[in-house]
Design a protein around this motif. Structure first.
Motif, PDB file in Angstrom:
ATOM      1  N   GLY A   1       6.762 -51.209 -15.941  1.00  0.00           N
ATOM      2  CA  GLY A   1       7.537 -51.851 -16.993  1.00  0.00           C
ATOM      3  C   GLY A   1       9.000 -52.075 -16.652  1.00  0.00           C
ATOM      4  N   THR A   2       9.387 -51.806 -15.431  1.00  0.00           N
ATOM      5  CA  THR A   2      10.768 -51.980 -14.991  1.00  0.00           C
ATOM      6  C   THR A   2      10.833 -53.076 -13.936  1.00  0.00           C
ATOM      7  OG1 THR A   2      11.222 -49.633 -15.358  1.00  0.00           O
ATOM      8  CG2 THR A   2      12.738 -50.812 -13.918  1.00  0.00           C
ATOM      9  N   ALA A   3      11.851 -53.909 -14.023  1.00  0.00           N
ATOM     10  CA  ALA A   3      12.034 -54.988 -13.047  1.00  0.00           C
ATOM     11  C   ALA A   3      12.886 -54.497 -11.883  1.00  0.00           C
ATOM     12  CB  ALA A   3      12.696 -56.189 -13.708  1.00  0.00           C
ATOM     13  N   ILE A   4      12.410 -54.755 -10.672  1.00  0.00           N
ATOM     14  CA  ILE A   4      13.122 -54.386  -9.451  1.00  0.00           C
ATOM     15  C   ILE A   4      13.270 -55.636  -8.595  1.00  0.00           C
ATOM     16  CG2 ILE A   4      13.041 -52.992  -7.350  1.00  0.00           C
ATOM     17  CD1 ILE A   4      11.298 -50.996  -8.868  1.00  0.00           C
ATOM     18  N   SER A   5      14.487 -55.902  -8.141  1.00  0.00           N
ATOM     19  CA  SER A   5      14.715 -57.038  -7.242  1.00  0.00           C
ATOM     20  C   SER A   5      14.475 -56.590  -5.807  1.00  0.00           C
ATOM     21  CB  SER A   5      16.149 -57.552  -7.376  1.00  0.00           C
ATOM     22  OG  SER A   5      16.317 -58.172  -8.632  1.00  0.00           O
TER      23      SER A   5
ATOM     24  N   ILE B   1      16.327 -68.705  -7.496  1.00  0.00           N
ATOM     25  CA  ILE B   1      16.261 -70.050  -6.935  1.00  0.00           C
ATOM     26  C   ILE B   1      16.213 -69.917  -5.420  1.00  0.00           C
ATOM     27  CG2 ILE B   1      17.528 -72.216  -6.625  1.00  0.00           C
ATOM     28  CD1 ILE B   1      18.655 -71.779  -9.447  1.00  0.00           C
ATOM     29  N   GLY B   2      15.267 -70.567  -4.792  1.00  0.00           N
ATOM     30  CA  GLY B   2      15.074 -70.445  -3.351  1.00  0.00           C
ATOM     31  C   GLY B   2      14.089 -69.342  -2.992  1.00  0.00           C
ATOM     32  N   GLY B   3      13.678 -68.552  -3.994  1.00  0.00           N
ATOM     33  CA  GLY B   3      12.639 -67.553  -3.775  1.00  0.00           C
ATOM     34  C   GLY B   3      13.098 -66.185  -3.312  1.00  0.00           C
ATOM     35  N   ASP B   4      14.402 -65.982  -3.121  1.00  0.00           N
ATOM     36  CA  ASP B   4      14.868 -64.693  -2.623  1.00  0.00           C
ATOM     37  C   ASP B   4      16.125 -64.279  -3.372  1.00  0.00           C
ATOM     38  OD1 ASP B   4      14.788 -62.464  -0.980  1.00  0.00           O
ATOM     39  OD2 ASP B   4      15.853 -63.425   0.669  1.00  0.00           O
ATOM     40  N   PRO B   5      16.151 -63.122  -4.024  1.00  0.00           N
ATOM     41  CA  PRO B   5      15.128 -62.089  -4.048  1.00  0.00           C
ATOM     42  C   PRO B   5      14.026 -62.403  -5.046  1.00  0.00           C
ATOM     43  CG  PRO B   5      16.974 -61.365  -5.363  1.00  0.00           C
ATOM     44  CD  PRO B   5      17.357 -62.703  -4.759  1.00  0.00           C
ATOM     45  N   MET B   6      12.965 -61.615  -4.959  1.00  0.00           N
ATOM     46  CA  MET B   6      11.874 -61.722  -5.918  1.00  0.00           C
ATOM     47  C   MET B   6      11.966 -60.540  -6.873  1.00  0.00           C
ATOM     48  SD  MET B   6       8.821 -60.800  -3.169  1.00  0.00           S
ATOM     49  CE  MET B   6       7.480 -61.166  -4.222  1.00  0.00           C
ATOM     50  N   GLU B   7      11.541 -60.764  -8.122  1.00  0.00           N
ATOM     51  CA  GLU B   7      11.574 -59.702  -9.118  1.00  0.00           C
ATOM     52  C   GLU B   7      10.174 -59.121  -9.264  1.00  0.00           C
ATOM     53  OE1 GLU B   7      11.942 -59.740 -13.814  1.00  0.00           O
ATOM     54  OE2 GLU B   7      13.834 -60.269 -12.837  1.00  0.00           O
ATOM     55  N   ILE B   8      10.052 -57.826  -9.022  1.00  0.00           N
ATOM     56  CA  ILE B   8       8.781 -57.132  -9.089  1.00  0.00           C
ATOM     57  C   ILE B   8       8.791 -56.219 -10.302  1.00  0.00           C
ATOM     58  CG2 ILE B   8       7.260 -55.498  -7.879  1.00  0.00           C
ATOM     59  CD1 ILE B   8       7.515 -58.238  -6.515  1.00  0.00           C
ATOM     60  N   SER B   9       7.728 -56.249 -11.082  1.00  0.00           N
ATOM     61  CA  SER B   9       7.595 -55.365 -12.227  1.00  0.00           C
ATOM     62  C   SER B   9       6.729 -54.174 -11.834  1.00  0.00           C
ATOM     63  CB  SER B   9       6.953 -56.120 -13.394  1.00  0.00           C
ATOM     64  OG  SER B   9       6.747 -55.244 -14.486  1.00  0.00           O
ATOM     65  N   VAL B  10       7.257 -52.961 -12.050  1.00  0.00           N
ATOM     66  CA  VAL B  10       6.535 -51.731 -11.754  1.00  0.00           C
ATOM     67  C   VAL B  10       6.832 -50.752 -12.882  1.00  0.00           C
ATOM     68  CG1 VAL B  10       8.345 -50.887 -10.205  1.00  0.00           C
ATOM     69  CG2 VAL B  10       6.084 -49.932 -10.046  1.00  0.00           C
TER      70      VAL B  10
ATOM     71  N   LEU C   1      12.724 -46.021  -6.182  1.00  0.00           N
ATOM     72  CA  LEU C   1      12.642 -46.748  -7.453  1.00  0.00           C
ATOM     73  C   LEU C   1      11.208 -46.902  -7.964  1.00  0.00           C
ATOM     74  CD1 LEU C   1      15.313 -49.509  -6.778  1.00  0.00           C
ATOM     75  CD2 LEU C   1      15.532 -47.494  -8.244  1.00  0.00           C
ATOM     76  N   GLY C   2      10.216 -46.497  -7.169  1.00  0.00           N
ATOM     77  CA  GLY C   2       8.836 -46.520  -7.651  1.00  0.00           C
ATOM     78  C   GLY C   2       7.861 -47.354  -6.856  1.00  0.00           C
ATOM     79  N   LEU C   3       8.309 -48.068  -5.840  1.00  0.00           N
ATOM     80  CA  LEU C   3       7.401 -48.878  -5.027  1.00  0.00           C
ATOM     81  C   LEU C   3       6.771 -47.994  -3.954  1.00  0.00           C
ATOM     82  CD1 LEU C   3       9.397 -52.208  -4.619  1.00  0.00           C
ATOM     83  CD2 LEU C   3       7.498 -51.727  -6.145  1.00  0.00           C
ATOM     84  N   ILE C   4       5.704 -47.298  -4.333  1.00  0.00           N
ATOM     85  CA  ILE C   4       5.028 -46.365  -3.440  1.00  0.00           C
ATOM     86  C   ILE C   4       3.549 -46.711  -3.370  1.00  0.00           C
ATOM     87  CG2 ILE C   4       6.669 -44.485  -3.767  1.00  0.00           C
ATOM     88  CD1 ILE C   4       4.712 -43.297  -5.809  1.00  0.00           C
ATOM     89  N   GLU C   5       2.853 -46.122  -2.414  1.00  0.00           N
ATOM     90  CA  GLU C   5       1.422 -46.379  -2.238  1.00  0.00           C
ATOM     91  C   GLU C   5       0.643 -46.015  -3.502  1.00  0.00           C
ATOM     92  OE1 GLU C   5       0.386 -44.210   1.274  1.00  0.00           O
ATOM     93  OE2 GLU C   5       1.533 -45.544   2.569  1.00  0.00           O
TER      94      GLU C   5
ATOM     95  N   GLU D   1       0.561 -50.139  -9.008  1.00  0.00           N
ATOM     96  CA  GLU D   1       0.268 -51.533  -9.341  1.00  0.00           C
ATOM     97  C   GLU D   1       1.582 -52.234  -9.642  1.00  0.00           C
ATOM     98  OE1 GLU D   1      -1.993 -53.965 -12.857  1.00  0.00           O
ATOM     99  OE2 GLU D   1      -2.955 -52.148 -12.106  1.00  0.00           O
ATOM    100  N   VAL D   2       1.770 -53.403  -9.037  1.00  0.00           N
ATOM    101  CA  VAL D   2       2.990 -54.187  -9.220  1.00  0.00           C
ATOM    102  C   VAL D   2       2.620 -55.616  -9.603  1.00  0.00           C
ATOM    103  CG1 VAL D   2       4.344 -52.832  -7.585  1.00  0.00           C
ATOM    104  CG2 VAL D   2       3.104 -54.812  -6.769  1.00  0.00           C
ATOM    105  N   GLN D   3       3.587 -56.318 -10.183  1.00  0.00           N
ATOM    106  CA  GLN D   3       3.396 -57.724 -10.524  1.00  0.00           C
ATOM    107  C   GLN D   3       4.629 -58.508 -10.084  1.00  0.00           C
ATOM    108  OE1 GLN D   3       3.288 -58.793 -14.697  1.00  0.00           O
ATOM    109  NE2 GLN D   3       2.015 -60.559 -14.261  1.00  0.00           N
ATOM    110  N   HIS D   4       4.399 -59.680  -9.514  1.00  0.00           N
ATOM    111  CA  HIS D   4       5.507 -60.575  -9.147  1.00  0.00           C
ATOM    112  C   HIS D   4       5.922 -61.291 -10.429  1.00  0.00           C
ATOM    113  CE1 HIS D   4       7.065 -63.997  -6.336  1.00  0.00           C
ATOM    114  NE2 HIS D   4       7.956 -63.627  -7.246  1.00  0.00           N
TER     115      HIS D   4
END
Length: 78
Positions: free
Chosen positions: A56-60, A45-54, A30-34, A37-40
């Motif tokens: 311009g796309t949101a990934i849980s 609620i409760g902190g899990d899962p977290m949504e990461i933007s990479v 999905l794009g989370l590679i070395e 750049e990502v943004q939290h």
């Protein structure tokens, strides 16, 4: 520091990925590679899962899986 520790609203660059887990491989597709750049963006609620933007796309991402991504925070001057 791992992706799990990235504070909401902060950005980082992925330095290293431990791809031994099948769920981590899916996130890499999905794009989370070395070097990426990502943004939290937010968290459930409760902190899990977290949504990461990479790219311009949101990934849980589950916090357990986020521990397999080593990051370097990106410091922005305001």
């Amino acid at each position: 520091m791992t992706l799990n520790e990235l504070a909401r609203g902060h950005s980082a660059r992925i330095d290293q990925v431990d791809a031994r887990q099948p769920g981590v491989l899916r996130l890499m597709v999905l794009g989370l590679i070395e070097g990426v750049e990502v943004q939290h963006a937010s968290s459930a609620i409760g902190g899990d899962p977290m949504e990461i933007s990479v790219y311009g796309t949101a990934i849980s991402v589950r916090k357990q899986q986020a521990d397999f991504f080593r990051i370097s925070p990106i410091i922005t001057n305001v």
